[in-house]
Design an enzyme around this catalytic site. Structure first.
Site, PDB file in Angstrom:
ATOM      1  N   SER A 560      -8.303  94.742  97.419  1.00 30.14           N
ATOM      2  CA  SER A 560      -7.988  94.510  98.827  1.00 30.14           C
ATOM      3  C   SER A 560      -6.852  93.397  98.752  1.00 30.14           C
ATOM      4  CB  SER A 560      -9.434  94.226  99.521  1.00 30.14           C
ATOM      5  OG  SER A 560      -9.132  94.342 100.849  1.00 30.14           O
ATOM      6  N   HIS A 681     -12.741 102.332 100.728  1.00 32.10           N
ATOM      7  CA  HIS A 681     -12.757 100.985 100.265  1.00 32.10           C
ATOM      8  C   HIS A 681     -13.625 100.410  99.223  1.00 32.10           C
ATOM      9  CE1 HIS A 681      -9.730  97.677 101.139  1.00 32.10           C
ATOM     10  NE2 HIS A 681     -10.883  96.635 101.052  1.00 32.10           N
TER      11      HIS A 681
END
Length: 716
Positions: A560, A681
């Site tokens: 991320s 994610h």
């Protein structure tokens, strides 16, 4: 402590791998954006369109190429078996505890189950435990996940957000706690990636205030679906009858969390201005909302008092970067009446839990944390006993002044402890994890590196005691450095896969995180973001200088915002690293804010609309700093097709650009893109998916660093 021998076989630092398949055809289609006279060109903007069949085919071809390469690496079956054994043999672990109606709710992760599930029990030490909701009963494929849950004030009902395939796009369902049966009420799209979601029950449990994203004609012209508001739903009535409560006046990047007093008379809304760390607060009393503070007031946390304590406790960073605690009577809720009861101290305030007569406060100190308690007026401060180099929360409130506190360490499984002002020592509860992973001969030390501007950057070293500073140890360095998020101690049994082979793990506490409070965060955000990359590079250089490793034996990994970190340091200093693994990262910082979630992160990274921020973004944007003909280390990019937080086109564009830059070099290191079509994610991924990805990552790093995976001898 027991010391057991581990077989470790190392070979020369040359990559041992199979052939990389041919690259998929990747046409260059030039596109130019003019930013107030600054023209920025690129060739791969067409890869942003996830719905385009050509993009889908290209992504799948890249994925097949990566999977074929990874499957052919040495010792893949043995590595996969070891990872699976460590992850599936892990004992149950409990998290997100909540005490309501004389019972304890918790999320429970129990391998080999694919997804965590919701349980209820009489207490932390109770022998009985009942499964309230297991998402596997709803979706046996393992691709439906519980995003979060919220019990009613009396503990008789619970709201649960459920989402699919890692999308984090959750619908709220209501369940009866006594029977586990669902009510007919379903609130669609109450949860989304980044902005999240929240629910608060009315005092009698017959209605809920909930976050929701505008639907249909509720959405103003030009607004997208990611504008979060608070609405009210009366149980048993159609969703079309729901009424608006709060949010139309808030920023379009508002993220709202709701909290109530035990009697339901007062509700607090904590509103974040995107992800940059700014907050404002609203109080709901006597049927109406009142704004308590604005973003400029620099309040960052707020919690309502318990029982007869009609107060609001606030954490302020105004003139106190590490945080101070204010107390405000709810009878006169104007910020001017707030009184400082705990001034700024040496630690950065991370969490605050009010109980009947005490405040439980967790504080960060560079990554590890500690726990302090105070009387409600801030007096009688006391340091609670917790293990060194550990992470402790501020506690889950029970009755009276008792709390349950989770203690996490790098080399010991997590455990919940019962703490009370009336007892001298914490009591370890039955909510304690166990693991077959044996870390008894592993050593942890803390060290400092000096960044480019002279700032001291702490990092943690984890390795077996037998590992010496030879300058040739395979080392895995990770970091994050953003959003005020701290890399704190936590137990990961699969790290043993690396340590068993003589590897060293290094964890850097970079600026941009919250390890030392707000000033530490601000020093690594917006136009100061380059500090984060300098800090990470400084730790890498320190590891080589101290002869823990060499550049050819140093792998780096991040996800991320940590994926952005990987892209930036690789394009800035490619010679420093022997292998790079980067997960769900951001790489094109000039167009990031145009993605569905991009607006939320402008308060952390900046916007191209601001000239100074645009200049800083372009100065480090990894995608724009790939150099044709440069020698980049082997790189493995991973992403999820349904990622709501970081658009997967970031990875597609970065891989295309790097492959083009190195295509003329027949001996160039592999640049691979691994995409999971049923993931996002990483949140909500099934256990099997997590095992497969971890196995691929370890196999890639071992091979690229020239580490021959050795068998692990049996214990005993």
């Amino acid at each position: 402590m027991r010391k057991l021998p581990i077989l470790c076989v190392l070979v020369a630092a040359t990559a041992v791998a199979g052939e990389v398949g041919p690259l998929p055809a990747t046409p260059k289609r030039p596109a130019v954006t003019d930013y107030d006279g600054v023209k920025v060109s690129e060739d791969y903007r067409w890869l942003e369109d996830s719905k385009n069949a050509e993009v889908t085919a290209w992504s799948e071809a890249q994925n097949q190429r990566a999977r074929a390469f990874l499957a052919a690496l040495p010792s893949v079956p043995q590595i996969h078996a070891r990872v699976a054994a460590l992850m599936k043999s892990r004992s149950p672990m409990w998290y997100e505890l909540e005490w309501r109606g004389g019972q304890l709710f918790a999320m429970k992760n129990q391998p080999p189950k694919q997804q965590p599930f919701l349980v209820v029990r009489a207490s932390a030490n109770a022998t009985d435990e009942r499964v309230l909701l297991d998402p596997m009963t709803l979706d046996p494929s393992g691709h439906t996940a519980i995003d979060w849950y919220q019990p009613s004030l009396d503990g008789k009902r619970v709201a649960v957000s459920l989402s699919k395939n890692g999308s984090e796009r959750g619908d709220v369902h209501i369940y009866e706690v006594a029977t586990g049966k669902p009510l007919a009420d379903v609130i669609e799209h109450a949860q989304n990636g980044t902005a999240g979601g929240s629910v608060a029950f009315t005092a009698d449990g017959t209605g809920i205030y909930y976050t929701r994203y505008p639907r249909g004609n509720e959405r103003p012209a030009g607004e997208d679906e990611f504008w979060q508001q608070v609405w009210f739903h009366k149980l048993g009535t159609p969703a079309s009858a729901d009424t608006y409560s709060l949010g139309k006046e808030l920023p379009r990047i508002a993220e709202i969390v709701l909290e109530q007093t035990d009697d339901g008379a007062v509700m607090l809304a904590n509103v974040s201005n995107g992800d940059g760390g700014e907050h404002e607060f609203f109080l709901h009393q006597h049927g109406k909302w009142t704004q308590l503070s604005k973003f400029a007031d620099q309040l960052v946390r707020g919690h309502l008092g318990v029982g007869q304590d009609h107060s609001l406790y606030l954490v302020s960073i105004a003139g106190a970067p590490k945080g101070k605690i204010l107390r405000l009577p709810l009878a006169t809720p104007t910020l001017a009446r707030a009184k400082t009861i705990v001034p700024e101290g040496a630690g950065a305030i991370q969490g605050l839990t009010p109980t009947a007569t005490r405040l439980w406060v967790s504080e960060l100190d560079g990554g590890p944390s500690r726990l302090r308690t105070f009387a409600l007026d801030g007096s009688n401060g006391k340091l609670e006993p917790t293990p060194p180099v550990s992470a402790v929360g501020s506690g889950v409130r029970l009755d009276g002044d008792d709390v349950l506190v989770a203690v996490r360490q790098y080399v010991a499984p997590a455990a919940w402890f019962h703490l009370s002002p009336t007892t001298k020592a914490p009591e370890k509860t039955a909510l304690a994890e166990t693991s077959t992973a044996d870390f008894s001969d592993v050593e942890i030390t803390r060290d400092l590196a000096t960044s480019k501007d002279g700032t001291k950057i702490p990092f943690t070293l984890i390795r077996k005691r037998s590992v010496k500073q030879t300058g040739n140890n395979p080392t895995l360095l990770t970091g994050y450095g953003g959003f005020g998020i701290s890399l704190s101690p936590g137990f990961n049994p699969t790290s043993l896969v690396w340590l068993e082979q003589g590897g060293v793990i290094a964890i850097a506490n970079l600026r941009g995180g919250g390890e030392f409070g707000d000033a530490w965060h601000k020093a690594g955000m917006l136009t100061q973001k380059q500090h984060v990359f300098d800090d990470f590079i400084a730790v890498a250089e320190k590891l080589e200088k101290d002869k823990w490793t060499s550049s050819k034996r140093l792998a780096i990994q991040g996800g991320s915002n940590g994926g952005l970190l990987m892209g930036a340091v690789t394009t800035q200093r490619p010679e420093l690293f022997g292998a790079v693994v980067t997960h769900v990262g951001l790489y094109d910082m000039m167009r990031s804010e145009l993605s569905p979630n991009g607006a939320f992160i402008t308060t952390e990274y900046g916007s191209t609309k601001d000239p100074e921020q645009r200049k800083a973004l372009l100065a480090y944007s990894p995608y724009h700093h790939v150099v044709d003909g440069a020698a980049y280390p082997p790189m493995l990019f991973t992403t999820g097709a349904n990622d709501p937080r970081v658009a997967p086109w970031h990875s597609r564009k970065m891989v295309a650009r790097m492959q083009a830059a190195t295509a003329a070099n027949k001996t160039a290191a592999p640049i691979l893109l691994r995409t999971n079509a049923k993931a996002g994610h990483g949140i909500g991924s099934s256990l099997d998916d997590r095992i497969d990805e971890a196995s691929d990552v370890y196999a890639f790093i071992f091979s690229m660093l020239g580490v021959a995976y050795g068998p692990v001898p049996p214990r005993g």
